[in-house]
Structure formats: structure tokens, C-alpha cells
Design an enzyme around this catalytic site. Structure first.
Site, PDB file in Angstrom:
ATOM      1  N   HIS A  37      -3.847  21.725 -53.657  1.00 33.83           N
ATOM      2  CA  HIS A  37      -4.991  20.836 -53.861  1.00 33.83           C
ATOM      3  C   HIS A  37      -5.275  19.971 -52.632  1.00 33.83           C
ATOM      4  O   HIS A  37      -6.423  19.634 -52.366  1.00 33.83           O
ATOM      5  CB  HIS A  37      -4.802  19.987 -55.123  1.00 33.83           C
ATOM      6  CG  HIS A  37      -5.078  20.764 -56.359  1.00 33.83           C
ATOM      7  ND1 HIS A  37      -4.166  21.660 -56.896  1.00 33.83           N
ATOM      8  CD2 HIS A  37      -6.173  20.822 -57.146  1.00 33.83           C
ATOM      9  CE1 HIS A  37      -4.696  22.227 -57.961  1.00 33.83           C
ATOM     10  NE2 HIS A  37      -5.918  21.739 -58.144  1.00 33.83           N
ATOM     11  N   TRP A  91     -10.143  30.969 -57.153  1.00 30.10           N
ATOM     12  CA  TRP A  91      -9.231  29.826 -57.231  1.00 30.10           C
ATOM     13  C   TRP A  91      -8.259  30.012 -58.407  1.00 30.10           C
ATOM     14  O   TRP A  91      -7.058  29.794 -58.265  1.00 30.10           O
ATOM     15  CB  TRP A  91     -10.007  28.523 -57.383  1.00 30.10           C
ATOM     16  CG  TRP A  91      -9.112  27.328 -57.502  1.00 30.10           C
ATOM     17  CD1 TRP A  91      -8.803  26.645 -58.637  1.00 30.10           C
ATOM     18  CD2 TRP A  91      -8.406  26.675 -56.443  1.00 30.10           C
ATOM     19  NE1 TRP A  91      -7.954  25.604 -58.357  1.00 30.10           N
ATOM     20  CE2 TRP A  91      -7.687  25.606 -57.010  1.00 30.10           C
ATOM     21  CE3 TRP A  91      -8.311  26.903 -55.074  1.00 30.10           C
ATOM     22  CZ2 TRP A  91      -6.884  24.760 -56.255  1.00 30.10           C
ATOM     23  CZ3 TRP A  91      -7.508  26.050 -54.324  1.00 30.10           C
ATOM     24  CH2 TRP A  91      -6.805  25.001 -54.912  1.00 30.10           C
ATOM     25  N   TRP A  92      -8.775  30.439 -59.548  1.00 30.10           N
ATOM     26  CA  TRP A  92      -7.906  30.644 -60.697  1.00 30.10           C
ATOM     27  C   TRP A  92      -6.861  31.725 -60.418  1.00 30.10           C
ATOM     28  O   TRP A  92      -5.694  31.571 -60.790  1.00 30.10           O
ATOM     29  CB  TRP A  92      -8.723  31.004 -61.924  1.00 30.10           C
ATOM     30  CG  TRP A  92      -9.502  29.868 -62.494  1.00 30.10           C
ATOM     31  CD1 TRP A  92      -9.341  28.527 -62.245  1.00 30.10           C
ATOM     32  CD2 TRP A  92     -10.574  29.962 -63.425  1.00 30.10           C
ATOM     33  NE1 TRP A  92     -10.240  27.794 -62.955  1.00 30.10           N
ATOM     34  CE2 TRP A  92     -11.012  28.651 -63.706  1.00 30.10           C
ATOM     35  CE3 TRP A  92     -11.205  31.027 -64.056  1.00 30.10           C
ATOM     36  CZ2 TRP A  92     -12.047  28.383 -64.584  1.00 30.10           C
ATOM     37  CZ3 TRP A  92     -12.233  30.760 -64.935  1.00 30.10           C
ATOM     38  CH2 TRP A  92     -12.646  29.451 -65.200  1.00 30.10           C
TER      39      TRP A  92
END
Length: 104
Positions: free
Chosen positions: A22, A76-77
Site C-alpha cells: 500500500h 490489484w486484487w
């Protein structure tokens, strides 16, 4: 502006990796979230349970409905599925939380 909150589950031992990923959030994902009216997005970790608590402001909550179909979101997942509980489509297993108090 409406606020949305949810909880997710991080796999034990991946706390630092989750933060690292992140901290290095992809610019295209950042842009996608902003373009969909998301701001003040925070994620907190409960170290005792490894639950993640996410909260965001959203201009239009219906905009969240379009994100799962976006290629950047899907990528992203897929990138995050190895460190947290996910559904078959790689989206995080997420539980919406009901706001019971707010102090402005």
C-alpha cells in the site's frame, strides 16, 4: 459526503508486506479511486485478530459498484490474493460495517 467502512482479514505474518504494497500503491489505482470519488481512504490493522478496518469517504456510493469490473482493480486484487482472504474472483472477503457513532 457519505462514509463507507468494512473489515477484511489479512493472513498472519503478512502485516509488513501489506503495508509495503500500500505504501507503493500503483498510480493507476490511485487515479481510479480518485476518479470514482473516493477520498480520505484509511485502512487500520488490528494486530490481535489480523482484521483490517477500512474507511473511506465517497461522493456517490453507487460508484463503488463499477470498480470490481475495472481491469486495474482486478489486477490489484490478483496482486493481493496471496496475503489476505479473498473470494473466487480475487476480491477481498469484505464485510460492510454499520456506523453507530460519528463526532464531527
Amino acid at each position: 459526503m457519505p462514509r463507507v467502512a468494512s473489515k477484511m482479514k489479512l493472513f498472519k505474518g503478512f502485516e509488513e508486506e501489506y503495508k509495503k504494497r500500500h505504501d507503493e500503491l500503483w498510480p493507476e489505482l490511485h487515479a481510479l479511486l480518485k476518479e470514482n470519488g473516493i477520498s480520505n481512504y484509511s485502512i487500520f490493522l488490528d494486530h490481535d485478530t489480523n482484521y483490517l478496518f477500512a474507511q473511506m469517504d465517497i461522493e456517490d456510493p453507487k460508484a463503488l459498484e463499477n470498480l470490481p469490473d475495472h481491469p486495474v482493480m482486478k489486477r490489484w486484487w490478483a496482486y493481493m490474493k496471496d496475503i489476505m482472504e479473498t473470494n473466487e474472483d480475487n476480491s477481498p472477503v469484505s464485510f460492510p460495517l454499520k456506523e453507530v457513532f460519528f463526532l464531527a
